[in-house]
Design a protein around this motif. Structure first.
Motif, PDB file in Angstrom:
ATOM      1  N   ALA A 145      37.937  34.942  42.239  1.00  0.00           N
ATOM      2  CA  ALA A 145      37.514  34.429  43.545  1.00  0.00           C
ATOM      3  C   ALA A 145      36.027  34.754  43.703  1.00  0.00           C
ATOM      4  O   ALA A 145      35.548  35.745  43.138  1.00  0.00           O
ATOM      5  CB  ALA A 145      38.316  35.071  44.674  1.00  0.00           C
ATOM      6  N   PRO A 146      35.309  33.942  44.470  1.00  0.00           N
ATOM      7  CA  PRO A 146      33.886  34.222  44.689  1.00  0.00           C
ATOM      8  C   PRO A 146      33.688  35.500  45.519  1.00  0.00           C
ATOM      9  O   PRO A 146      34.560  35.913  46.282  1.00  0.00           O
ATOM     10  CB  PRO A 146      33.372  32.990  45.424  1.00  0.00           C
ATOM     11  CG  PRO A 146      34.578  32.304  45.956  1.00  0.00           C
ATOM     12  CD  PRO A 146      35.743  32.714  45.115  1.00  0.00           C
ATOM     13  N   ILE A 147      32.526  36.091  45.375  1.00  0.00           N
ATOM     14  CA  ILE A 147      32.235  37.377  46.003  1.00  0.00           C
ATOM     15  C   ILE A 147      32.424  37.337  47.521  1.00  0.00           C
ATOM     16  O   ILE A 147      32.918  38.302  48.106  1.00  0.00           O
ATOM     17  CB  ILE A 147      30.820  37.863  45.599  1.00  0.00           C
ATOM     18  CG1 ILE A 147      30.638  39.345  45.956  1.00  0.00           C
ATOM     19  CG2 ILE A 147      29.742  36.976  46.178  1.00  0.00           C
ATOM     20  CD1 ILE A 147      29.391  39.968  45.357  1.00  0.00           C
ATOM     21  N   GLN A 148      32.042  36.243  48.181  1.00  0.00           N
ATOM     22  CA  GLN A 148      32.196  36.169  49.642  1.00  0.00           C
ATOM     23  C   GLN A 148      33.666  36.225  50.051  1.00  0.00           C
ATOM     24  O   GLN A 148      34.001  36.812  51.075  1.00  0.00           O
ATOM     25  CB  GLN A 148      31.515  34.926  50.209  1.00  0.00           C
ATOM     26  CG  GLN A 148      30.003  34.998  50.187  1.00  0.00           C
ATOM     27  CD  GLN A 148      29.424  36.060  51.128  1.00  0.00           C
ATOM     28  OE1 GLN A 148      30.113  36.682  51.928  1.00  0.00           O
ATOM     29  NE2 GLN A 148      28.120  36.280  51.013  1.00  0.00           N
ATOM     30  N   ALA A 149      34.544  35.623  49.262  1.00  0.00           N
ATOM     31  CA  ALA A 149      35.983  35.667  49.572  1.00  0.00           C
ATOM     32  C   ALA A 149      36.511  37.091  49.425  1.00  0.00           C
ATOM     33  O   ALA A 149      37.313  37.559  50.246  1.00  0.00           O
ATOM     34  CB  ALA A 149      36.752  34.713  48.667  1.00  0.00           C
ATOM     35  N   GLU A 178      30.436  42.601  42.207  1.00  0.00           N
ATOM     36  CA  GLU A 178      29.424  41.958  41.375  1.00  0.00           C
ATOM     37  C   GLU A 178      29.881  40.545  41.034  1.00  0.00           C
ATOM     38  O   GLU A 178      30.962  40.366  40.457  1.00  0.00           O
ATOM     39  CB  GLU A 178      29.241  42.764  40.090  1.00  0.00           C
ATOM     40  CG  GLU A 178      28.324  42.143  39.094  1.00  0.00           C
ATOM     41  CD  GLU A 178      28.337  42.869  37.757  1.00  0.00           C
ATOM     42  OE1 GLU A 178      27.596  42.419  36.865  1.00  0.00           O
ATOM     43  OE2 GLU A 178      29.083  43.845  37.582  1.00  0.00           O
ATOM     44  N   PRO A 179      29.067  39.530  41.384  1.00  0.00           N
ATOM     45  CA  PRO A 179      29.465  38.165  41.034  1.00  0.00           C
ATOM     46  C   PRO A 179      29.349  37.947  39.531  1.00  0.00           C
ATOM     47  O   PRO A 179      28.377  38.350  38.902  1.00  0.00           O
ATOM     48  CB  PRO A 179      28.471  37.294  41.805  1.00  0.00           C
ATOM     49  CG  PRO A 179      27.278  38.165  42.012  1.00  0.00           C
ATOM     50  CD  PRO A 179      27.784  39.577  42.069  1.00  0.00           C
ATOM     51  N   ILE A 180      30.377  37.340  38.958  1.00  0.00           N
ATOM     52  CA  ILE A 180      30.393  36.951  37.544  1.00  0.00           C
ATOM     53  C   ILE A 180      30.768  35.471  37.541  1.00  0.00           C
ATOM     54  O   ILE A 180      31.947  35.124  37.524  1.00  0.00           O
ATOM     55  CB  ILE A 180      31.437  37.772  36.744  1.00  0.00           C
ATOM     56  CG1 ILE A 180      31.315  39.266  36.971  1.00  0.00           C
ATOM     57  CG2 ILE A 180      31.385  37.380  35.261  1.00  0.00           C
ATOM     58  CD1 ILE A 180      30.204  39.962  36.243  1.00  0.00           C
ATOM     59  N   GLY A 181      29.770  34.608  37.647  1.00  0.00           N
ATOM     60  CA  GLY A 181      30.045  33.177  37.800  1.00  0.00           C
ATOM     61  C   GLY A 181      30.793  32.951  39.104  1.00  0.00           C
ATOM     62  O   GLY A 181      30.347  33.378  40.167  1.00  0.00           O
ATOM     63  N   SER A 182      31.958  32.318  39.033  1.00  0.00           N
ATOM     64  CA  SER A 182      32.761  32.073  40.237  1.00  0.00           C
ATOM     65  C   SER A 182      33.781  33.192  40.482  1.00  0.00           C
ATOM     66  O   SER A 182      34.628  33.076  41.359  1.00  0.00           O
ATOM     67  CB  SER A 182      33.489  30.733  40.113  1.00  0.00           C
ATOM     68  OG  SER A 182      34.386  30.783  39.010  1.00  0.00           O
ATOM     69  N   GLN A 183      33.689  34.265  39.721  1.00  0.00           N
ATOM     70  CA  GLN A 183      34.594  35.403  39.856  1.00  0.00           C
ATOM     71  C   GLN A 183      33.823  36.614  40.385  1.00  0.00           C
ATOM     72  O   GLN A 183      32.605  36.562  40.530  1.00  0.00           O
ATOM     73  CB  GLN A 183      35.228  35.728  38.508  1.00  0.00           C
ATOM     74  CG  GLN A 183      35.993  34.552  37.917  1.00  0.00           C
ATOM     75  CD  GLN A 183      36.536  34.886  36.558  1.00  0.00           C
ATOM     76  OE1 GLN A 183      37.587  35.496  36.457  1.00  0.00           O
ATOM     77  NE2 GLN A 183      35.811  34.496  35.517  1.00  0.00           N
ATOM     78  N   THR A 184      34.558  37.691  40.652  1.00  0.00           N
ATOM     79  CA  THR A 184      33.940  38.913  41.173  1.00  0.00           C
ATOM     80  C   THR A 184      34.526  40.129  40.470  1.00  0.00           C
ATOM     81  O   THR A 184      35.746  40.293  40.427  1.00  0.00           O
ATOM     82  CB  THR A 184      34.198  39.050  42.696  1.00  0.00           C
ATOM     83  OG1 THR A 184      33.747  37.858  43.348  1.00  0.00           O
ATOM     84  CG2 THR A 184      33.492  40.265  43.265  1.00  0.00           C
ATOM     85  N   ARG A 185      33.648  40.953  39.932  1.00  0.00           N
ATOM     86  CA  ARG A 185      34.096  42.230  39.390  1.00  0.00           C
ATOM     87  C   ARG A 185      34.033  43.249  40.538  1.00  0.00           C
ATOM     88  O   ARG A 185      32.996  43.414  41.182  1.00  0.00           O
ATOM     89  CB  ARG A 185      33.217  42.724  38.250  1.00  0.00           C
ATOM     90  CG  ARG A 185      33.710  44.085  37.696  1.00  0.00           C
ATOM     91  CD  ARG A 185      32.774  44.763  36.701  1.00  0.00           C
ATOM     92  NE  ARG A 185      31.994  43.872  35.882  1.00  0.00           N
ATOM     93  CZ  ARG A 185      32.408  43.291  34.743  1.00  0.00           C
ATOM     94  NH1 ARG A 185      33.635  43.497  34.314  1.00  0.00           N
ATOM     95  NH2 ARG A 185      31.600  42.493  34.072  1.00  0.00           N
ATOM     96  N   VAL A 186      35.171  43.899  40.790  1.00  0.00           N
ATOM     97  CA  VAL A 186      35.229  44.942  41.803  1.00  0.00           C
ATOM     98  C   VAL A 186      35.409  46.274  41.081  1.00  0.00           C
ATOM     99  O   VAL A 186      36.332  46.439  40.286  1.00  0.00           O
ATOM    100  CB  VAL A 186      36.390  44.724  42.792  1.00  0.00           C
ATOM    101  CG1 VAL A 186      36.452  45.856  43.808  1.00  0.00           C
ATOM    102  CG2 VAL A 186      36.235  43.385  43.499  1.00  0.00           C
TER     103      VAL A 186
END
Length: 141
Positions: A14-18, A100-108
């Protein structure tokens, strides 16, 4: 000394904002935190409490918001009376959610300090893994 750090990571689809929205919306944060109701205004220096029932026992954990850098960092202190320790600053954990945004994904990445032993840090990591699993599920919705 309590210098063992619990470290847990998830790559969330999911994107970082989500992901940030789930992390900082009280009813969604509550699901991520095993059903504990959260109360705060998400401002640095403000109190934060988590209230609920754990293994049949009511609790209210507390802390302070120590850093907010939307949408990449949320940091809090945390104390639980269920720990059996006295409510003193040295018995609080510092918890950080780093996004951290990774393309359209997010590393938490979640870090929790203040663990007395490696075993205590491992138990915290296992608990936080479940929390990040819930964060991932809700962020993808």
């Amino acid at each position: 000394m309590k210098e063992h750090i619990a470290h847990t990571e998830r790559l969330i689809h999911a994107p970082i904002q989500a992901v940030w929205a789930v992390l900082t919306t009280p009813d969604r944060h509550a699901v991520m935190m095993f059903g504990a109701e959260v109360e705060t205004d998400w401002q640095v220096g403000s109190p934060i409490t988590w209230s609920g029932t754990w293994e049949g026992k009511p609790f209210t954990d507390r802390g302070v918001i120590t850093a907010v850098d939307e949408p990449t960092l949320l940091a809090v202190t945390h104390f639980s009376a269920m720990s059996g320790e006295d409510d003193r600053p040295e018995n609080y954990h510092a918890i950080e959610w780093r996004l951290e945004p990774i393309g359209s994904q997010t590393r938490v990445t979640l870090l929790q300090d203040g663990n007395a032993t490696a075993e205590a840090a491992a138990r915290a990591e296992a608990n936080w893994a479940g929390s990040l699993d819930r964060l991932a599920t809700m962020s993808a919705d």
